[in-house]
Design an enzyme around this catalytic site. Structure first.
Site, PDB file in Angstrom:
ATOM      1  N   ASP A  45     -11.919   7.415   1.170  1.00 49.67           N
ATOM      2  CA  ASP A  45     -11.181   8.035   2.282  1.00 49.67           C
ATOM      3  C   ASP A  45      -9.978   8.804   1.730  1.00 49.67           C
ATOM      4  OD1 ASP A  45     -10.853   7.070   5.619  1.00 49.67           O
ATOM      5  OD2 ASP A  45      -9.330   8.292   4.647  1.00 49.67           O
ATOM      6  N   SER A 104     -11.630  14.886  13.439  1.00 47.91           N
ATOM      7  CA  SER A 104     -12.387  14.411  14.607  1.00 47.91           C
ATOM      8  C   SER A 104     -11.782  14.773  15.962  1.00 47.91           C
ATOM      9  CB  SER A 104     -12.537  12.887  14.517  1.00 47.91           C
ATOM     10  OG  SER A 104     -11.286  12.251  14.695  1.00 47.91           O
ATOM     11  N   GLU A 146     -21.262  15.774  21.121  1.00 47.41           N
ATOM     12  CA  GLU A 146     -20.651  17.089  21.422  1.00 47.41           C
ATOM     13  C   GLU A 146     -21.414  18.259  20.820  1.00 47.41           C
ATOM     14  OE1 GLU A 146     -16.466  17.560  21.218  1.00 47.41           O
ATOM     15  OE2 GLU A 146     -16.079  15.507  21.834  1.00 47.41           O
ATOM     16  N   TYR A 177     -14.508  21.946  16.652  1.00 46.23           N
ATOM     17  CA  TYR A 177     -14.896  20.627  16.133  1.00 46.23           C
ATOM     18  C   TYR A 177     -16.414  20.437  16.284  1.00 46.23           C
ATOM     19  CZ  TYR A 177     -16.034  15.637  16.475  1.00 46.23           C
ATOM     20  OH  TYR A 177     -16.651  14.418  16.345  1.00 46.23           O
ATOM     21  N   VAL A 222      -3.053  14.308  32.128  1.00 46.51           N
ATOM     22  CA  VAL A 222      -4.483  14.458  32.435  1.00 46.51           C
ATOM     23  C   VAL A 222      -4.805  15.944  32.513  1.00 46.51           C
ATOM     24  CG1 VAL A 222      -6.255  14.049  34.191  1.00 46.51           C
ATOM     25  CG2 VAL A 222      -4.588  12.250  33.645  1.00 46.51           C
TER      26      VAL A 222
HETATM   27  P1  NAD Z   1     -10.867   9.337  12.685  1.00 45.20           P
HETATM   28  O1  NAD Z   1     -10.211  10.662  12.808  1.00 45.20           O
HETATM   29  O2  NAD Z   1     -10.221   8.140  13.285  1.00 45.20           O
HETATM   30  O3  NAD Z   1     -11.086   8.987  11.139  1.00 45.20           O
HETATM   31  C1  NAD Z   1     -11.543   9.925  10.221  1.00 45.20           C
HETATM   32  C2  NAD Z   1     -11.365   9.346   8.819  1.00 45.20           C
HETATM   33  O4  NAD Z   1     -11.872  10.278   7.885  1.00 45.20           O
HETATM   34  C3  NAD Z   1      -9.906   9.058   8.448  1.00 45.20           C
HETATM   35  O5  NAD Z   1      -9.791   7.804   7.821  1.00 45.20           O
HETATM   36  C4  NAD Z   1      -9.558  10.178   7.486  1.00 45.20           C
HETATM   37  O6  NAD Z   1      -8.567   9.823   6.544  1.00 45.20           O
HETATM   38  C5  NAD Z   1     -10.914  10.437   6.848  1.00 45.20           C
HETATM   39  N1  NAD Z   1     -11.010  11.802   6.319  1.00 45.20           N
HETATM   40  C6  NAD Z   1     -10.726  12.964   6.959  1.00 45.20           C
HETATM   41  N2  NAD Z   1     -10.926  14.002   6.143  1.00 45.20           N
HETATM   42  C7  NAD Z   1     -11.374  13.512   4.963  1.00 45.20           C
HETATM   43  C8  NAD Z   1     -11.763  14.083   3.730  1.00 45.20           C
HETATM   44  N3  NAD Z   1     -11.721  15.422   3.520  1.00 45.20           N
HETATM   45  N4  NAD Z   1     -12.194  13.274   2.741  1.00 45.20           N
HETATM   46  C9  NAD Z   1     -12.234  11.917   2.929  1.00 45.20           C
HETATM   47  N5  NAD Z   1     -11.861  11.317   4.067  1.00 45.20           N
HETATM   48  C10 NAD Z   1     -11.438  12.096   5.073  1.00 45.20           C
HETATM   49  O7  NAD Z   1     -12.333   9.547  13.242  1.00 45.20           O
HETATM   50  P2  NAD Z   1     -13.289   8.543  14.044  1.00 45.20           P
HETATM   51  O8  NAD Z   1     -12.996   8.668  15.477  1.00 45.20           O
HETATM   52  O9  NAD Z   1     -13.245   7.225  13.379  1.00 45.20           O
HETATM   53  O10 NAD Z   1     -14.706   9.249  13.777  1.00 45.20           O
HETATM   54  C11 NAD Z   1     -15.476   8.928  12.643  1.00 45.20           C
HETATM   55  C12 NAD Z   1     -16.742   9.755  12.658  1.00 45.20           C
HETATM   56  O11 NAD Z   1     -17.471   9.494  13.849  1.00 45.20           O
HETATM   57  C13 NAD Z   1     -16.495  11.259  12.630  1.00 45.20           C
HETATM   58  O12 NAD Z   1     -17.477  11.843  11.811  1.00 45.20           O
HETATM   59  C14 NAD Z   1     -16.693  11.690  14.077  1.00 45.20           C
HETATM   60  O13 NAD Z   1     -17.130  13.020  14.153  1.00 45.20           O
HETATM   61  C15 NAD Z   1     -17.757  10.712  14.527  1.00 45.20           C
HETATM   62  N6  NAD Z   1     -17.783  10.396  15.951  1.00 45.20           N
HETATM   63  C16 NAD Z   1     -16.625   9.999  16.584  1.00 45.20           C
HETATM   64  C17 NAD Z   1     -16.682   9.631  17.923  1.00 45.20           C
HETATM   65  C18 NAD Z   1     -15.444   9.158  18.666  1.00 45.20           C
HETATM   66  O14 NAD Z   1     -15.499   8.975  19.871  1.00 45.20           O
HETATM   67  N7  NAD Z   1     -14.316   8.930  17.998  1.00 45.20           N
HETATM   68  C19 NAD Z   1     -17.892   9.706  18.618  1.00 45.20           C
HETATM   69  C20 NAD Z   1     -19.052  10.142  17.945  1.00 45.20           C
HETATM   70  C21 NAD Z   1     -18.972  10.468  16.598  1.00 45.20           C
HETATM   71  O1  DAU Z   2     -18.170  12.583  22.610  1.00 50.60           O
HETATM   72  C1  DAU Z   2     -17.861  12.190  21.308  1.00 50.60           C
HETATM   73  C2  DAU Z   2     -16.531  12.765  20.913  1.00 50.60           C
HETATM   74  O2  DAU Z   2     -15.556  12.104  21.714  1.00 50.60           O
HETATM   75  C3  DAU Z   2     -16.208  12.617  19.438  1.00 50.60           C
HETATM   76  O3  DAU Z   2     -17.127  13.345  18.691  1.00 50.60           O
HETATM   77  C4  DAU Z   2     -14.788  13.087  19.134  1.00 50.60           C
HETATM   78  O4  DAU Z   2     -14.469  12.828  17.778  1.00 50.60           O
HETATM   79  C5  DAU Z   2     -13.836  12.345  20.031  1.00 50.60           C
HETATM   80  O5  DAU Z   2     -12.528  12.839  19.835  1.00 50.60           O
HETATM   81  C6  DAU Z   2     -14.233  12.499  21.504  1.00 50.60           C
HETATM   82  O6  DAU Z   2     -14.035  13.859  21.967  1.00 50.60           O
HETATM   83  P1  DAU Z   2     -13.382  14.168  23.406  1.00 50.60           P
HETATM   84  O7  DAU Z   2     -12.789  15.510  23.352  1.00 50.60           O
HETATM   85  O8  DAU Z   2     -14.321  13.853  24.502  1.00 50.60           O
HETATM   86  O9  DAU Z   2     -12.253  13.003  23.403  1.00 50.60           O
HETATM   87  P2  DAU Z   2     -10.715  12.988  23.824  1.00 50.60           P
HETATM   88  O10 DAU Z   2     -10.289  11.561  23.750  1.00 50.60           O
HETATM   89  O11 DAU Z   2      -9.905  13.990  23.110  1.00 50.60           O
HETATM   90  O12 DAU Z   2     -10.762  13.416  25.356  1.00 50.60           O
HETATM   91  C7  DAU Z   2     -11.545  12.695  26.292  1.00 50.60           C
HETATM   92  C8  DAU Z   2     -11.393  13.385  27.641  1.00 50.60           C
HETATM   93  O13 DAU Z   2     -10.052  13.212  28.106  1.00 50.60           O
HETATM   94  C9  DAU Z   2     -11.633  14.882  27.571  1.00 50.60           C
HETATM   95  O14 DAU Z   2     -12.273  15.291  28.780  1.00 50.60           O
HETATM   96  C10 DAU Z   2     -10.227  15.475  27.512  1.00 50.60           C
HETATM   97  C11 DAU Z   2      -9.406  14.476  28.311  1.00 50.60           C
HETATM   98  N1  DAU Z   2      -7.987  14.323  27.901  1.00 50.60           N
HETATM   99  C12 DAU Z   2      -7.741  14.070  26.589  1.00 50.60           C
HETATM  100  C13 DAU Z   2      -6.452  13.927  26.131  1.00 50.60           C
HETATM  101  C14 DAU Z   2      -6.154  13.660  24.680  1.00 50.60           C
HETATM  102  C15 DAU Z   2      -6.969  14.406  28.829  1.00 50.60           C
HETATM  103  O15 DAU Z   2      -7.207  14.606  30.040  1.00 50.60           O
HETATM  104  N2  DAU Z   2      -5.686  14.257  28.377  1.00 50.60           N
HETATM  105  C16 DAU Z   2      -5.370  14.047  27.075  1.00 50.60           C
HETATM  106  O16 DAU Z   2      -4.159  13.953  26.748  1.00 50.60           O
END
Ligand code: NAD
Ligand code: DAU
Length: 339
Positions: free
Chosen positions: A34, A84, A126, A151, A207
Site C-alpha cells: 500500500d 476511490s 459504477e 473515477y 445532502v
Molecule cells: P480507499 O480509498 O479506502 O483505500 C484505497 C487504498 O489504496 C488506500 O489504502 C491507499 O493508500 C491505497 N492506494 C491508493 N493509491 C495507491 C497506489 N498508487 N499504490 C498503492 N496503494 C495505493 O478505498 P476502498 O473504499 O477501500 O476501495 C477499495 C477498492 O474497492 C477500490 O479498488 C475501489 O474502487 C473498490 N470498490 C469500493 C467500493 C466502496 O464502496 N468503497 C465499492 C466497490 C468497489
Molecule cells: O457503488 C460503488 C462505489 O460507491 C465505489 O466504487 C466508490 O469507490 C464509492 O466511493 C461509492 O461511490 P458513490 O459516489 O456512490 O459514494 P459516495 O459515498 O461518495 O456517495 C454516495 C451517495 O451520497 C451519492 O449519491 C452522493 C451522495 N452524497 C455524498 C457525499 C459525500 C451526498 O449527498 N453528500 C455527500 O456529502
C-alpha cells in the site's frame, strides 16, 4: 502455506479483507502492499500483528518496487489499491488514471513475471453507469460498461486492461463489481462516515441535489467474503456482481443515521448536486449467489448500528483522519470549515 499479494490493504475494504483472511484462513500468508495515500492508514491495521501479515509501503505504479515485493509463485493478487472517491475524480482526474489504470497494468505484468496463479480485480458497479429512477432495471454481468465519472471511467479502463491480459497472455483473472460499501474504518469523505462524523459533532449534513439518488448498500465484510469466494470458486475470465439487494434513497440513509444517533433532522443541509451525479445503482447478484454460493449475512439494520457504534467507540481514529488534509478538502468541497 499459500501466499497472496493484497494491494490497498491499509484502506477501508482492503484492511477488512486482510483481517477476514487472517482470521478465517489459517494456511494463508499475506503480503500487504500500500502506498499510504491520504486514504491509507496504518491505524486501519491496528491489532493485525499476525506473523502471516507482512506490510510493504509502495506504489502499484512502481514496477521495480512491485516486483521486489511480490513473491515468486504467490497464489493470487487481490487488487484493492485505487483512488476511490468520485468527487475527488471530478476535481482532478489525473491520479485516478495513473493509479487505477497504469497501476493495474503494472500489477498484471508483475503477476505474469512472478507466475501468480490468479488475479482478482476489485471493481465497482459504477462501471455500468446509472439506472433510471424507480425502475425495475438492475445491473447484471451483461450490462454494458457505461461509466459516467472520471473515477468510474478509470475503473472500467482497469477492467479492460485485465481483459486484455487474459485474452493476450492467458492470465487467469476474475473481476468483482460491488455496490456501495459501509462499515468501520471508511474514510469520512464518503456518504455514511461523513454523515456519522458530522452528526456526532453537531455539524451540518450536506445532502447533494434532492437526496433522491439511490445506492445499493452492503456491509464491508459481506463484500470481502464475496471477493474470497470469487478467488476460490470464480470462473476465469468472468465478472461477478456483488450486492445485498439493499437499495436506499440517500435522504433515508441520512435520516436513519440521525435517528440512531439521536440527532435532529434540522442538521440536514441540501447543497448543490454532484456534477454528472448517477441517479440509481441496483445490483442483481444472482450469478454470485448461484455460482459462488455467496449470500450476504449482515442486515442493513445490524450493519448500520454496528458502523455507528464503531465510529462512536473510535473517536481518536475519527479525529485523526478529520485533521490535516481532510480539513482543507472539506473547506474546498463544501465551502465550510469544520469545528
Ligand atoms: P480507499 O480509498 O479506502 O483505500 C484505497 C487504498 O489504496 C488506500 O489504502 C491507499 O493508500 C491505497 N492506494 C491508493 N493509491 C495507491 C497506489 N498508487 N499504490 C498503492 N496503494 C495505493 O478505498 P476502498 O473504499 O477501500 O476501495 C477499495 C477498492 O474497492 C477500490 O479498488 C475501489 O474502487 C473498490 N470498490 C469500493 C467500493 C466502496 O464502496 N468503497 C465499492 C466497490 C468497489
Ligand atoms: O457503488 C460503488 C462505489 O460507491 C465505489 O466504487 C466508490 O469507490 C464509492 O466511493 C461509492 O461511490 P458513490 O459516489 O456512490 O459514494 P459516495 O459515498 O461518495 O456517495 C454516495 C451517495 O451520497 C451519492 O449519491 C452522493 C451522495 N452524497 C455524498 C457525499 C459525500 C451526498 O449527498 N453528500 C455527500 O456529502
Amino acid at each position: 502455506m499459500r501466499t497472496i499479494f493484497v494491494t490497498g490493504g491499509a484502506g477501508f475494504i482492503g484492511s477488512a479483507f486482510v483481517r477476514m483472511v487472517l482470521e478465517r484462513e489459517s494456511d494463508v500468508a499475506i503480503v500487504d502492499y500500500d502506498a499510504l495515500t491520504y486514504a491509507g492508514n496504518m491505524e486501519n491495521l491496528a491489532g493485525v500483528d499476525d506473523t502471516r501479515h507482512t506490510f510493504v509501503h509502495g506504489d502499484i505504479c512502481d514496477r521495480e518496487a512491485v516486483l521486489a515485493a511480490m513473491p515468486d509463485g504467490c497464489d493470487a493478487v487481490f487488487n484493492f489499491a485505487a483512488e476511490s472517491h468520485v468527487d475527488r475524480s471530478i476535481t482532478s482526474a489525473g491520479e485516478f488514471l495513473r493509479t487505477n489504470i497504469i497501476g493495474t497494468q503494472v500489477l498484471l505484468d508483475a503477476a505474469r513475471e512472478r507466475g501468480v496463479r490468479r488475479f482478482v480485480q476489485v471493481s465497482t458497479d459504477e462501471v455500468m453507469g446509472s439506472l433510471p429512477d424507480d425502475s425495475d432495471e438492475y445491473f447484471t454481468e451483461a450490462s454494458p460498461l457505461q461509466p459516467n465519472s472520471p473515477y468510474a471511467a478509470s475503473k472500467a479502463s482497469a477492467e479492460f486492461v485485465v481483459r486484455a491480459a487474459q485474452e493476450t497472455f492467458g492470465v487467469d483473472a476474475v473481476i468483482t463489481r460491488c455496490g456501495n460499501n459501509y462499515g468501520p474504518r471508511q474514510f469520512p469523505e464518503k456518504l455514511i462516515p461523513l454523515m456519522i462524523a458530522n452528526a456526532m459533532n453537531d455539524e451540518p449534513l450536506p445532502v447533494y441535489g434532492d437526496g433522491r439518488n439511490v445506492r445499493d448498500w452492503i456491509y464491508v465484510e459481506d463484500h470481502c467474503a464475496a471477493i474470497w469466494l470469487a478467488y476460490e470458486k470464480g470462473r476465469s475470465g468472468e465478472a461477478y456482481n456483488i450486492g445485498a439487494r439493499n437499495e436506499r434513497y440517500n435522504i433515508d440513509v441520512v435520516t436513519a443515521i440521525l435517528d440512531l444517533l439521536g440527532k435532529p433532522h434540522s442538521l440536514i443541509k441540501y447543497v448543490a448536486d454532484r456534477l454528472g451525479h448517477d441517479r440509481r445503482y441496483a445490483i442483481d447478484p444472482a450469478k454470485a449467489e448461484n455460482e459462488l454460493g455467496w449470500k450476504p449475512s449482515i442486515t442493513w439494520e445490524a450493519g448500520l448500528a454496528a458502523t455507528i457504534g464503531w465510529y462512536r467507540d473510535n473517536q481518536a481514529w475519527v479525529d485523526h483522519v478529520r485533521s490535516g488534509e481532510y480539513r482543507e478538502y472539506y473547506r474546498k468541497m463544501y465551502g465550510a470549515t469544520l469545528a
